[in-house]
Design a protein around this motif. Structure first.
Motif, mmCIF file in Angstrom:
data_model
loop_
_atom_site.group_PDB
_atom_site.id
_atom_site.type_symbol
_atom_site.label_atom_id
_atom_site.label_comp_id
_atom_site.label_asym_id
_atom_site.label_seq_id
_atom_site.Cartn_x
_atom_site.Cartn_y
_atom_site.Cartn_z
ATOM 1 N N MET A 138 -14.242 -5.952 -0.484
ATOM 2 C CA MET A 138 -13.710 -5.605 0.804
ATOM 3 C C MET A 138 -12.236 -5.254 0.638
ATOM 4 S SD MET A 138 -15.448 -8.361 3.402
ATOM 5 C CE MET A 138 -15.087 -9.811 2.446
ATOM 6 N N ILE A 139 -11.762 -4.416 1.522
ATOM 7 C CA ILE A 139 -10.363 -3.996 1.505
ATOM 8 C C ILE A 139 -9.665 -4.605 2.719
ATOM 9 C CG2 ILE A 139 -8.761 -2.036 1.540
ATOM 10 C CD1 ILE A 139 -10.554 -2.050 -0.925
ATOM 11 N N PHE A 140 -8.502 -5.207 2.467
ATOM 12 C CA PHE A 140 -7.707 -5.792 3.540
ATOM 13 C C PHE A 140 -6.358 -5.093 3.607
ATOM 14 C CE2 PHE A 140 -10.726 -9.067 2.505
ATOM 15 C CZ PHE A 140 -11.013 -9.658 3.717
ATOM 16 N N LYS A 141 -5.848 -4.926 4.824
ATOM 17 C CA LYS A 141 -4.516 -4.375 5.042
ATOM 18 C C LYS A 141 -3.611 -5.548 5.399
ATOM 19 C CE LYS A 141 -2.121 -0.747 7.604
ATOM 20 N NZ LYS A 141 -2.312 0.353 8.575
ATOM 21 N N VAL A 142 -2.508 -5.676 4.657
ATOM 22 C CA VAL A 142 -1.580 -6.782 4.849
ATOM 23 C C VAL A 142 -0.281 -6.234 5.436
ATOM 24 C CG1 VAL A 142 -0.313 -8.646 3.720
ATOM 25 C CG2 VAL A 142 -2.573 -7.965 2.846
ATOM 26 N N TYR A 143 0.110 -6.782 6.565
ATOM 27 C CA TYR A 143 1.383 -6.436 7.203
ATOM 28 C C TYR A 143 2.366 -7.536 6.816
ATOM 29 C CZ TYR A 143 -1.477 -3.425 10.185
ATOM 30 O OH TYR A 143 -2.345 -2.472 10.653
ATOM 31 N N TYR A 144 3.538 -7.164 6.300
ATOM 32 C CA TYR A 144 4.465 -8.175 5.794
ATOM 33 C C TYR A 144 5.911 -7.710 5.843
ATOM 34 C CZ TYR A 144 4.837 -5.382 1.534
ATOM 35 O OH TYR A 144 5.083 -4.364 0.642
ATOM 36 N N GLN A 145 6.815 -8.683 5.718
ATOM 37 C CA GLN A 145 8.242 -8.444 5.507
ATOM 38 C C GLN A 145 8.486 -8.764 4.036
ATOM 39 O OE1 GLN A 145 10.038 -7.329 8.195
ATOM 40 N NE2 GLN A 145 8.110 -7.511 9.288
ATOM 41 N N GLU A 146 9.450 -8.109 3.423
ATOM 42 C CA GLU A 146 9.667 -8.285 1.989
ATOM 43 C C GLU A 146 10.242 -9.648 1.601
ATOM 44 O OE1 GLU A 146 11.761 -4.685 0.743
ATOM 45 O OE2 GLU A 146 9.838 -4.076 -0.099
ATOM 46 N N GLN A 147 10.875 -10.336 2.519
ATOM 47 C CA GLN A 147 11.435 -11.653 2.231
ATOM 48 C C GLN A 147 10.910 -12.668 3.241
ATOM 49 O OE1 GLN A 147 13.429 -12.292 -0.431
ATOM 50 N NE2 GLN A 147 13.149 -10.152 -0.989
ATOM 51 N N LYS A 148 10.635 -13.877 2.786
ATOM 52 C CA LYS A 148 10.145 -14.926 3.689
ATOM 53 C C LYS A 148 11.139 -15.246 4.796
ATOM 54 C CE LYS A 148 7.070 -17.285 0.520
ATOM 55 N NZ LYS A 148 5.786 -17.381 1.135
ATOM 56 N N THR A 149 12.422 -14.998 4.553
ATOM 57 C CA THR A 149 13.457 -15.324 5.534
ATOM 58 C C THR A 149 13.646 -14.239 6.584
ATOM 59 O OG1 THR A 149 15.152 -14.404 4.077
ATOM 60 C CG2 THR A 149 14.707 -16.774 3.906
ATOM 61 N N GLU A 150 13.026 -13.071 6.395
ATOM 62 C CA GLU A 150 13.168 -11.974 7.356
ATOM 63 C C GLU A 150 12.363 -12.244 8.617
ATOM 64 O OE1 GLU A 150 13.172 -7.738 6.177
ATOM 65 O OE2 GLU A 150 12.781 -8.542 4.174
ATOM 66 N N VAL A 151 12.962 -11.892 9.732
ATOM 67 C CA VAL A 151 12.263 -11.973 11.007
ATOM 68 C C VAL A 151 11.348 -10.756 11.109
ATOM 69 C CG1 VAL A 151 12.578 -11.961 13.504
ATOM 70 C CG2 VAL A 151 14.221 -13.159 12.046
ATOM 71 N N ALA A 152 10.175 -10.952 11.674
ATOM 72 C CA ALA A 152 9.218 -9.853 11.813
ATOM 73 C C ALA A 152 9.718 -8.849 12.843
ATOM 74 C CB ALA A 152 7.865 -10.395 12.229
ATOM 75 N N VAL A 153 10.105 -7.680 12.352
ATOM 76 C CA VAL A 153 10.575 -6.582 13.189
ATOM 77 C C VAL A 153 9.735 -5.359 12.839
ATOM 78 C CG1 VAL A 153 12.541 -5.096 13.745
ATOM 79 C CG2 VAL A 153 12.914 -7.510 13.221
ATOM 80 N N ARG A 154 9.172 -4.727 13.828
ATOM 81 C CA ARG A 154 8.240 -3.616 13.597
ATOM 82 C C ARG A 154 8.800 -2.555 12.652
ATOM 83 N NH1 ARG A 154 6.124 -0.308 18.611
ATOM 84 N NH2 ARG A 154 5.854 -2.434 19.282
ATOM 85 N N GLU A 155 10.055 -2.215 12.833
ATOM 86 C CA GLU A 155 10.652 -1.159 12.013
ATOM 87 C C GLU A 155 10.781 -1.550 10.541
ATOM 88 O OE1 GLU A 155 11.413 -0.500 16.157
ATOM 89 O OE2 GLU A 155 11.958 -2.216 14.941
ATOM 90 N N LYS A 156 10.759 -2.830 10.252
ATOM 91 C CA LYS A 156 10.895 -3.290 8.865
ATOM 92 C C LYS A 156 9.570 -3.767 8.274
ATOM 93 C CE LYS A 156 15.713 -4.658 9.237
ATOM 94 N NZ LYS A 156 16.666 -5.757 9.059
ATOM 95 N N THR A 157 8.514 -3.749 9.062
ATOM 96 C CA THR A 157 7.220 -4.211 8.577
ATOM 97 C C THR A 157 6.664 -3.222 7.570
ATOM 98 O OG1 THR A 157 6.744 -5.371 10.624
ATOM 99 C CG2 THR A 157 4.857 -4.798 9.249
ATOM 100 N N ARG A 158 6.189 -3.744 6.463
ATOM 101 C CA ARG A 158 5.577 -2.933 5.417
ATOM 102 C C ARG A 158 4.102 -3.280 5.352
ATOM 103 N NH1 ARG A 158 9.631 -1.399 0.970
ATOM 104 N NH2 ARG A 158 7.751 -0.291 0.504
#
Length: 70
Positions: free
Chosen positions: A1-21
């Motif tokens: 199965m294939i999963f899509k993971v939405y994440y920030q590059e650092q654990k300390t980053e706040v989830a902001v749509r423009e920075k989500t990878r």
């Protein structure tokens, strides 16, 4: 199965749509996805199963690349 993971590059980053990878990873479950990513400093926002027409749509993106099973 294939999963899509939405994440920030650092654990300390706040989830902001423009920075989500995103990345795609092959695994048998969401738990397995989390195990494969445990060594990376990612702040995981969401993990989504991608299949059917949605997977076909994602494959059209030139940046589509799946991380293989380890």
């Amino acid at each position: 199965m294939i999963f899509k993971v939405y994440y920030q590059e650092q654990k300390t980053e706040v989830a902001v749509r423009e920075k989500t990878r995103t990345l795609f990873i092959e695994a048998n479950s969401e738990r397995e996805v989390r195990k494969k990513l445990v060594g990376r400093p990612y702040n995981i926002e969401y993990i989504q199963l991608v299949d059917g027409k949605y997977l076909e749509y994602e494959k059209l993106n030139e940046d589509f690349e799946v991380l293989e099973k380890e």
